[in-house]
Design an enzyme around this catalytic site. Structure first.
Site, PDB file in Angstrom:
ATOM      1  N   SER A 178      38.517  37.973  29.504  1.00 45.35           N
ATOM      2  CA  SER A 178      37.715  38.120  30.724  1.00 45.35           C
ATOM      3  C   SER A 178      37.536  39.576  31.142  1.00 45.35           C
ATOM      4  O   SER A 178      37.319  39.870  32.315  1.00 45.35           O
ATOM      5  CB  SER A 178      38.329  37.323  31.879  1.00 45.35           C
ATOM      6  N   ARG A 179      37.653  40.477  30.176  1.00 51.60           N
ATOM      7  CA  ARG A 179      37.510  41.921  30.411  1.00 51.60           C
ATOM      8  C   ARG A 179      38.545  42.447  31.402  1.00 51.60           C
ATOM      9  O   ARG A 179      38.353  43.497  32.024  1.00 51.60           O
ATOM     10  CB  ARG A 179      36.092  42.265  30.882  1.00 51.60           C
TER      11      ARG A 179
END
Length: 203
Positions: A178-179
């Site tokens: 999810s970065r």
């Protein structure tokens, strides 16, 4: 307000870099020592290219080049640089920024003499970054230097040596889902040269 930081001994980021490099080599990542090198000219205009890391220790990170190349000329005019190593299969990245100093003649000789014969001839034949009329011209220069050094050792050219980036800042980046990546920055403490200030950063 600046977030709180912790301190770490001088050797810590170099130890971690060595551990990461061992992981990368063990994972058989292609070209594990490839790194981007950013320099700037005397007017601050940047340029960037890929080079190979040829050594590191607590003094800094070393690469070699033709001193008359664009990067060599820029580093002579503005002795600061930034490096970036990115190992995509493992989602690891290291960014290094700092002043640049020349390696010693003994260091340059030792590395130059370890290179393949063709690479040593190439260091003489290539006027790196200068205009070239045709590839045939380069091959003729290679032929000429092969004849010149047909017997005996091939000495290191006076225009060929190395630089050491002495880090003032090193950032370790670990990719996450999810970065929501992990970033940790080591920055030299000007008041304590043997100590790093360490902070976590938002991704």
């Amino acid at each position: 307000m600046e977030t709180a930081y912790r301190t770490a001994p001088h050797a810590e980021p170099f130890r971690r870099f060595g551990e990461w490099m061992e992981r990368v080599v063990a994972a058989q990542v292609k070209e594990p020592t490839a790194m981007s090198l950013a320099t700037a000219d005397e007017r601050g205009r940047p340029s960037n290219r890929m080079v190979l890391l040829k050594g590191f220790d607590e003094r800094g990170f070393v690469f070699y080049t033709n001193l008359e190349s664009r990067k060599g000329r820029e580093l002579a005019a503005n002795p600061h640089a930034a490096l970036c190593l990115f190992w995509q299969p493992l989602e690891l990245q290291v960014r290094i920024e700092g002043a640049v100093e020349s390696v010693t003649a003994d260091e340059a000789d030792e590395y130059y003499n370890s290179r393949a014969r063709g690479s040593r001839i190439g260091a003489w034949a290539s006027s790196q970054s200068r205009p070239l009329a045709s590839y045939d011209e380069l091959m003729q220069r290679v032929h000429d230097y092969e004849a010149r050094f047909a017997e005996g050792d091939i000495p290191r050219p006076p225009h060929w040596s190395g630089f050491r980036v002495v880090p003032e800042r090193i950032e370790f980046w670990q990719g996450r889902a999810s970065r929501l990546h992990e970033r940790e920055r080591f920055e030299k403490d000007a008041s304590q040269p043997d100590v790093w200030r360490v902070q976590n950063l938002y991704p």
